[in-house]
Write a protein that holds these residues in place. Structure first.
Motif, PDB file in Angstrom:
ATOM      1  N   ILE A  48       7.756  13.706 -15.724  1.00 51.50           N
ATOM      2  CA  ILE A  48       8.168  15.007 -15.175  1.00 51.50           C
ATOM      3  C   ILE A  48       6.902  15.836 -15.016  1.00 51.50           C
ATOM      4  N   SER A  49       6.518  16.107 -13.786  1.00 48.68           N
ATOM      5  CA  SER A  49       5.248  16.782 -13.542  1.00 48.68           C
ATOM      6  C   SER A  49       5.356  18.294 -13.653  1.00 48.68           C
TER       7      SER A  49
ATOM      8  N   ASP B 127       8.571  12.022  -9.773  1.00 47.35           N
ATOM      9  CA  ASP B 127       8.397  10.926  -8.818  1.00 47.35           C
ATOM     10  C   ASP B 127       8.042  11.470  -7.430  1.00 47.35           C
ATOM     11  N   SER B 128       7.136  12.488  -7.410  1.00 44.88           N
ATOM     12  CA  SER B 128       6.644  13.102  -6.165  1.00 44.88           C
ATOM     13  C   SER B 128       7.759  13.726  -5.340  1.00 44.88           C
TER      14      SER B 128
ATOM     15  N   LYS C 204      19.274  18.235  -1.185  1.00 43.07           N
ATOM     16  CA  LYS C 204      18.650  16.928  -1.188  1.00 43.07           C
ATOM     17  C   LYS C 204      17.214  17.041  -1.673  1.00 43.07           C
ATOM     18  N   LYS C 205      16.679  15.919  -2.091  1.00 41.49           N
ATOM     19  CA  LYS C 205      15.312  15.911  -2.599  1.00 41.49           C
ATOM     20  C   LYS C 205      14.324  16.257  -1.503  1.00 41.49           C
ATOM     21  N   ILE C 206      13.244  16.929  -1.927  1.00 39.70           N
ATOM     22  CA  ILE C 206      12.107  17.186  -1.040  1.00 39.70           C
ATOM     23  C   ILE C 206      11.029  16.183  -1.423  1.00 39.70           C
ATOM     24  N   GLN C 207      10.677  15.324  -0.487  1.00 34.59           N
ATOM     25  CA  GLN C 207       9.791  14.192  -0.764  1.00 34.59           C
ATOM     26  C   GLN C 207       8.326  14.572  -0.601  1.00 34.59           C
ATOM     27  N   ASN C 208       7.466  13.712  -1.174  1.00 32.19           N
ATOM     28  CA  ASN C 208       6.003  13.791  -1.019  1.00 32.19           C
ATOM     29  C   ASN C 208       5.433  15.146  -1.454  1.00 32.19           C
ATOM     30  N   VAL C 209       5.796  15.534  -2.646  1.00 28.97           N
ATOM     31  CA  VAL C 209       5.304  16.806  -3.198  1.00 28.97           C
ATOM     32  C   VAL C 209       4.400  16.516  -4.388  1.00 28.97           C
TER      33      VAL C 209
ATOM     34  N   LYS D 222      -0.204  13.904   0.375  1.00 28.86           N
ATOM     35  CA  LYS D 222      -0.079  12.879   1.401  1.00 28.86           C
ATOM     36  C   LYS D 222      -0.173  13.475   2.791  1.00 28.86           C
ATOM     37  N   ARG D 223       0.465  14.627   3.011  1.00 26.83           N
ATOM     38  CA  ARG D 223       0.481  15.242   4.342  1.00 26.83           C
ATOM     39  C   ARG D 223      -0.637  16.281   4.533  1.00 26.83           C
TER      40      ARG D 223
END
Length: 830
Positions: free
Chosen positions: A72-73, A89-90, A107-112, A137-138
């Motif tokens: 858990i970040s 998990d990002s 919903k989940k927000i990805q690539n964070v 990543k972005r």
């Protein structure tokens, strides 16, 4: 100095059988809720129990396993929406902050890689919070609007490098990349590069400081404070190398290293405290204090109240530091508390300067700090405090001295402290603070003047309004034999009888050593200024018996008739008072002028002419009497004449006879009895002053006849004629001169008389010629006014007689009116 206290609020017991992956990774606080995220993907929810003093206890409510693995970040609670946002998990997942159940609509927000939240925004329809998610990543920061049942992406900020740290204030993003810090306004799309750095990824910091300010880990191990405009309004904090995290708990910055926590002041950038810890990861600032997140424990630090910190600093005599802290936290304190603390700081500084004998600085600080003057007075031996309810609190400074011991062992040094007390009390006695304790201040100032021997200052002090306590001050003055000052003190307190009685005793008792040379004059002035007739009457006879010549000054308490009745038996004082009424008060009462003349005459007649001093006084009195008789027009001449009729005051009798018109008698007295030709001549000139020439000639002729009627006065008559020729009528003189006189005797008189007569005749002729010339000038002006052409017709009429003009015989007036010459002549003659 211990600013922050610490205690362990949570501790995880390690399982020694196998490798434990449930170490604490992050935490979040919201009201009474505490959330912890572990390395193995578990989110735990705790509730804070009741606080027992400074101890905080946690009670586990529930927990949730986010997945089989992954740490858990980051955790962020959104109380306004009842959401708990979890970065695992990002991805960002939204849970219910009470039951930790996922919210299906979100919903989940990805690539964070990390995220932060803005302030909640409340509209009429909905409530939402802005979410700023940084993606490595972005290479961008996406902006989401989070509502209760949905979230949506509303903006995106592209970056040139990977975002390492992120902080937000309103519309301004503070982004740290791998080598620099950038400010970016996502509404205006404006970007500002701040500075570069060479820090490792785990040491890059971008934190919110106070409102509108960011805290950054700058180059050279400096904690930089940067506003959203890109400028810095505070100096940087020089902190140590290897900083893992930092938070602001105003007015301090807490800087975390792996084994220690350093506390720096934002006000003076100095290190204030160091707390040694086990392995730690991060810091979290909340309303309950600052939490230090370690692998197996969470420690809470709470700041002691500013008032306590300031008192500790004052105990260490760190005055400048205490004042800096107080001014820095002024907005956090109630106004009364701030003022009290500031006074305490300033006064402590004043005490330090006081015992260093920097008295001018001490005085300014005591006044600025509104020091209770009784605190200072109570330190001095022999000083009496009037306030019974006062409890002294001696200053607790390291350089304090015992003034009582100093008084016994080092008198010169003690006198320096006495002089300071005198200076300080004089400065504050008329201020608002001094009016709170007037008796304490004035009584002490009185004692200081007396102790230092400042007797002139003491007399001036007690002569004006003061609040000295008589029961304390009078015995001290008696011990110092300052009896005159006792009277002044009584007088300033309205006890006039006691004051005068004291001074009377000083004058009567020759054994009293008085430093005041003219006590009697002071008594007389005091009596003259009093309004209480009863007191004046008790001492007036004593004062007149001592000296009738003292000028009493103001005499308005009694009416003149009352004063005259009192002074009946004191002739010298009576004369002085009558002179005051006549000469200064300009009295026009016949009684006052007549009584003054009678009193002059009585004293002249009673004086022994054989005594030298009496002769001098008699001559002076004669001059005064003659001046009064000549100048005054209000006395009764007949009454005064009857007073001196049988005396030898011939000049005075002559003046009185002249006042009633008996000039012949007056001149006879001066010539035959006084035998003073000069006085007779002066009488004529003085009597005729301001009268016409005929009166003057008659008066001098009368004097001449008086001389001629007595054969021995022939030389005086000749001198009178020769020296005052202009005062005589020549024809009248020629008629009365004896035929036996030779021309040589009166040659000078005749020449001067003829010259004067010729001069008068010529002056009258000159005046007549000047009048004739003025008349001609006026006639010429009228003629000039009639020289212009005038058109005449039958409608023209004379302005005076209203008849028509029937010929050229007319004139024009200066006003432009046409008149007949006969009308003009008639009007001019009228």
């Amino acid at each position: 100095m211990e600013i922050f206290s610490s205690s362990v609020v949570f501790e995880k017991v390690a399982d020694g059988k196998r490798k434990d992956k449930s170490v604490i990774q992050c935490m979040e606080c919201s009201c009474d809720n505490v959330y912890m995220g572990s390395k193995d993907g578990v989110v735990q929810h705790f509730a804070t129990g009741s606080k027992t003093g400074e101890r905080l206890t946690l009670r586990e409510i529930t927990k949730r396993q986010m997945g089989r693995s992954g740490e858990i970040s980051q955790l962020k609670a959104v109380p306004v929406l009842n959401h708990l946002l979890v970065l695992w998990d990002s991805s960002i997942t939204a849970l219910n902050m009470f039951c930790l159940e996922p919210i299906a609509a979100l919903k989940k927000i990805q690539n964070v890689s990390q995220f932060c939240l803005g302030e909640p925004t409340v509209h009429t329809q909905q409530v939402f919070v802005e979410l700023f998610a940084a993606s490595t990543k972005r290479r961008a920061v996406s902006i989401h609007k989070v509502c209760v049942d949905r979230w949506e992406c509303v903006g995106n900020v592209a970056l040139a490098q990977d975002p390492v740290a992120l902080a937000v204030y309103e519309t301004c993003l503070c982004v740290a990349t791998c080598d620099r810090y950038i400010l970016h306004d996502y509404q205006t799309q404006s970007a500002l590069e701040l500075f570069t750095h060479n820090l490792g990824k785990q040491n890059v910091l971008a934190k919110q400081s106070v409102k509108g300010e960011f805290l950054l880990n700058g180059p050279g191990n400096l904690g930089m404070f940067v506003l959203k405009s890109g400028i810095s309004q505070r100096p940087p904090v020089p902190w140590p190398d290897g900083v893992l995290d930092a938070v602001v708990n105003f007015p301090y910055v807490l800087v975390l290293q792996s084994k220690s926590l350093h506390v720096y002041s934002m006000l003076d950038q100095q290190l204030k405290q160091t707390v040694f810890l086990n392995s730690c990861k991060s810091l979290l600032s909340s309303t309950d204090g600052v939490f230090v997140v370690g692998e197996r424990e969470i420690r809470r630090l709470w700041q002691s109240p500013p008032e306590v910190q300031i008192q500790k600093l004052l105990g260490c005599e760190q005055v400048t530091e205490a004042l800096t802290l107080l001014d820095g936290v002024q907005s956090l304190l109630p106004e009364d508390s701030y003022k009290n603390l500031r006074r305490s700081i300033v006064c402590t500084s004043g005490w330090i300067h006081f015992y260093r004998e920097a008295f001018l600085d001490a005085k300014e600080l005591f006044i600025k700090g509104d020091l209770d003057p009784r605190e200072l007075i109570s330190l001095y031996p022999g000083m009496t405090l009037i306030s019974e309810d006062f409890k002294s609190q001696p200053p607790t400074v390291s350089n304090a001295k015992d003034l009582r011991k100093l008084n016994n062992e080092a008198q010169p040094e003690f006198h320096k402290y006495l002089s300071f007390l005198c200076l300080y009390l004089r400065e504050i006695r008329n201020t608002d603070l001094g009016q709170l304790f007037p008796q304490d201040i004035d009584t002490t100032l009185f004692k200081v003047y007396l102790e230092l021997g400042y007797y002139d200052n003491l007399d001036q002090f007690v002569s004006s309004h003061n609040d000295c306590v008589l029961d304390v001050c009078v015995p001290d003055l008696e011990n110092h034999k300052r009896f005159f000052t006792i009277g002044l003190l009584y007088q300033s307190h309205g006890q006039h009888f006691n004051a005068i009685q004291t001074w009377v005793w000083m004058v009567d008792d020759e054994s009293v050593d008085s430093s005041e040379p003219n006590v009697l004059l002071h008594i007389v002035k005091t009596l003259s200024q009093l309004k209480e007739k009863s007191i004046i009457m008790k001492f007036i006879d004593w004062a007149l018996q001592k000296d009738q010549k003292e000028n009493p000054g103001d005499r308005s308490t009694f009416e003149p008739e009352e004063v005259l009745s009192i002074l009946t038996n004191y002739p010298l004082a009576l004369v002085l008072y009558l002179e005051f009424l006549v000469n200064e008060q300009q009295s026009q009462m016949e009684k006052h002028h007549t009584l003054l003349a009678d009193t002059y005459a009585s004293q002249i007649l009673q004086t022994d002419p054989e005594m030298q001093d009496d002769a001098t006084n008699m001559e002076e009195m004669k001059q005064k009497l003659q001046q009064l008789l000549w100048q005054s027009s209000f006395y009764d001449a007949n009454a005064v004449y009857e007073k001196i009729r049988s005396s030898g005051l011939h000049v005075e009798k002559a003046i009185l006879l002249g006042r009633v018109g008996e000039h012949r008698k007056a001149l006879c007295i001066l010539v035959d009895e006084e035998r003073d030709e000069k006085a007779a001549e002066n009488y004529c000139w003085r009597t005729s002053a301001g009268r016409d020439r005929e009166f003057t000639q008659q008066l001098f002729s009368c004097l001449l006849q008086t001389y001629l009627e007595s054969r021995p006065h022939v030389p005086a008559a000749v001198d009178l004629l020769n020296q005052n020729a202009v005062a005589f009528n020549l024809l009248m003189v020629l008629e009365v001169l004896p035929g036996s006189w030779s021309l040589q005797l009166v040659m000078r008189f005749l020449c001067e008389s003829l010259r004067a007569t010729t001069h008068d005749r010529r002056m009258r002729g000159l005046e007549k010629s000047l009048a004739r010339m003025d008349n001609l000038r006026q006639r010429h002006a009228w003629i000039e006014a009639t020289q212009e052409m005038v058109r005449m017709d039958k409608s023209r009429v004379c302005h005076s007689c209203q008849w028509q003009f029937n010929g050229p015989e007319f004139l024009r007036r200066s006003t432009g009116e046409l008149v007949h010459t006969r009308c003009y002549s008639t009007n001019n003659s009228q």
